[in-house]
Design an enzyme around this catalytic site. Sequence first.
Site, mmCIF file in Angstrom:
data_model
loop_
_atom_site.group_PDB
_atom_site.id
_atom_site.type_symbol
_atom_site.label_atom_id
_atom_site.label_comp_id
_atom_site.label_asym_id
_atom_site.label_seq_id
_atom_site.Cartn_x
_atom_site.Cartn_y
_atom_site.Cartn_z
ATOM 1 N N ASP A 278 0.844 -1.197 0.000
ATOM 2 C CA ASP A 278 0.000 0.000 0.000
ATOM 3 C C ASP A 278 0.882 1.251 0.000
ATOM 4 O OD1 ASP A 278 -2.160 -1.689 0.198
ATOM 5 O OD2 ASP A 278 -2.283 -1.515 2.380
HETATM 6 N N1 URA Z 1 -1.214 -5.984 3.733
HETATM 7 C C1 URA Z 1 -1.699 -4.723 3.778
HETATM 8 O O1 URA Z 1 -2.740 -4.473 4.371
HETATM 9 N N2 URA Z 1 -1.013 -3.767 3.134
HETATM 10 C C2 URA Z 1 0.162 -3.978 2.498
HETATM 11 O O2 URA Z 1 0.753 -3.049 1.956
HETATM 12 C C3 URA Z 1 0.652 -5.290 2.482
HETATM 13 C C4 URA Z 1 -0.050 -6.279 3.104
#
Ligand code: URA
Length: 236
Positions: free
Chosen positions: A104
């Site tokens: 993310d």
């Molecule tokens: N899980 C998440 O919620 N975000 C990420 O960036 C990676 C795994």
Amino acid sequence: MQRLDKIISGANGISRNDARAVIRRGGVTVNGATVTDIGFKADENKDVLCVDGKRLDYNEHIYIMMNKPKGVISASSGKNHMTVTDLVPEEMKRRDLFPAGRLDKDTTGFILITDDGELAHNILSPKKHIEKTYIATLDKPINADIIEAFAEGFTLGDGSVCACSRLKAVGNDLKKAEVVLTQGMYHQVKRMFLKFGITVLELERVKMGALALDSSLESGECRLLTPDEVKLLTSR
Ligand code: URA
């Protein structure tokens, strides 16, 4: 066919400028003949290239470990946003680079950038069971029931099935947890904690397969992986 300076900088991990300097001073031969034209095009798969008499070890693919900063998106190109591939230094850039899997925008840590689609598939496919390890900072503490639920696996509200995973506190801090997953669904770690009313405040990926993020990499920095490290990516 590629420009000689590009082939040499890509293979030796040196900058384009340094590669050009080596070519200009007559340090490079193509099929035995010295070439001083930096724009000369060679076929790295057929031509024999030597730098200062040493056969160039041209790797078919490139593997880059990056310590992703916050605010950067996991994509090869983005119109309005800085992407992880924008942060790759010029001398490591190749045409088909992409991030193997997504973090993310606000997640930090280990992201692999490569041009090897097959390896990316092997790391990311849940069927291959390659572990990804995260450190999550939480707004509430974890407890034994949540650890057990993670170990057994569960279904999210939208029907997504979370396979069994490992959860444990980091040291004595129950609001800091290590999570090990073999899947990579959208916002998976955040959504898994939210199922138990816990919000993830910070998320960092610290390991892919058996390869840990190099702690000497500052946020936004990256480096090439050695062949042994590439093997660790797909080790369980
Ligand atoms: N899980 C998440 O919620 N975000 C990420 O960036 C990676 C795994």
